[in-house]
Design an enzyme around this catalytic site. Structure first.
Site, PDB file in Angstrom:
ATOM      1  N   ASP A   1     -29.497  -0.665  -0.797  1.00 25.65           N
ATOM      2  CA  ASP A   1     -29.282  -1.202   0.529  1.00 25.65           C
ATOM      3  C   ASP A   1     -30.682  -1.501   1.080  1.00 25.65           C
ATOM      4  OD1 ASP A   1     -27.997  -1.770   3.051  1.00 25.65           O
ATOM      5  OD2 ASP A   1     -28.683   0.194   3.725  1.00 25.65           O
TER       6      ASP A   1
ATOM      7  N   ASP B   1     -31.701  -1.943   5.133  1.00 24.35           N
ATOM      8  CA  ASP B   1     -31.992  -1.304   6.418  1.00 24.35           C
ATOM      9  C   ASP B   1     -31.746   0.195   6.380  1.00 24.35           C
ATOM     10  OD1 ASP B   1     -32.619  -3.583   8.360  1.00 24.35           O
ATOM     11  OD2 ASP B   1     -30.760  -4.283   7.438  1.00 24.35           O
TER      12      ASP B   1
END
Length: 214
Positions: free
Chosen positions: A9, A11
């Protein structure tokens, strides 16, 4: 099957952009006499504003329309102050180098926009490290739907059992597991008190991860 890819991922995992955004909107809410709890804000972590829209919620709390453009501009200004000169989170650079040394694939699967993810990866100097980068524009449904991860697996040409995902949010974890991929969760300040279910491993920091042992 053997490990062939690590999927990240973005953020809150590669770089902590999530905490500054929460602080920015928390401040704006306080200036309007409204409390923005972490539990409420965290509904949109790892996904989009469908679950919790901070603009609409503030209007509902105030029972009056707000200037969305002004609030957006204000939030960006506050975000910029809070993010400061933030860089890679601990252990990220070392893990990327270790993965490359073993000739494994690296990928990013993020619910954020392409411009957002690409610009930060370039600023951090790691854009070229990734073989595949997929963002919200590439799919019809973002996390917790598994489409981002399914697309990434297809692009890499590997099976779900040949990958490991690193996630910092329950929405991301749900997406990874729905795609059948092993998932290691590394919660940040915004997500550490949320409920994570069915993960394969939980770490306080990516620096704790031992690729060699795996």
């Amino acid at each position: 099957m053997s490990l062939k890819a690590i999927i990240f991922d973005f953020d809150g995992l590669i770089m902590d952009t999530e905490t500054p955004w929460y602080y920015a909107f928390r401040d704006i809410y306080q200036e309007h006499g409204v409390e923005l709890s972490l539990s409420l804000w965290s509904r949109n972590v790892g996904t989009n504003f469908d679950e919790f829209n901070p603009f609409h919620y503030l209007e509902e709390a105030l029972q009056t329309p707000i200037d969305h453009d002004h609030i957006k501009e204000l939030s960006e200004q506050k975000y910029a102050v809070y993010i400061g000169e933030a860089g890679l989170l601990p252990g990220v650079a070392e893990l990327l180098a270790s993965v490359k040394q073993r000739n494994l694939h690296l990928a990013v699967a993020s619910s954020s926009t392409r411009d957002w993810v690409h610009s930060y990866l370039k600023k951090l100097g790691i854009f070229e490290a990734f073989d595949v980068i997929h963002t919200s524009e590439d799919v019809g449904r973002v996390k917790p739907d598994p489409e981002l991860y399914q697309l990434t697996l297809a692009r890499l040409g590997i099976d779900a059992s040949e990958a490991i995902v690193f996630e910092d949010s329950p929405n991301g974890l749900k997406a990874a597991k729905a795609a059948g991929i092993r998932c290691i969760v590394v919660p940040n300040e915004v997500t550490r008190d949320l409920e994570f279910l069915n993960f394969d491993q939980r770490l306080a920091s990516i620096a704790e991860f031992d690729l060699e042992a795996l």
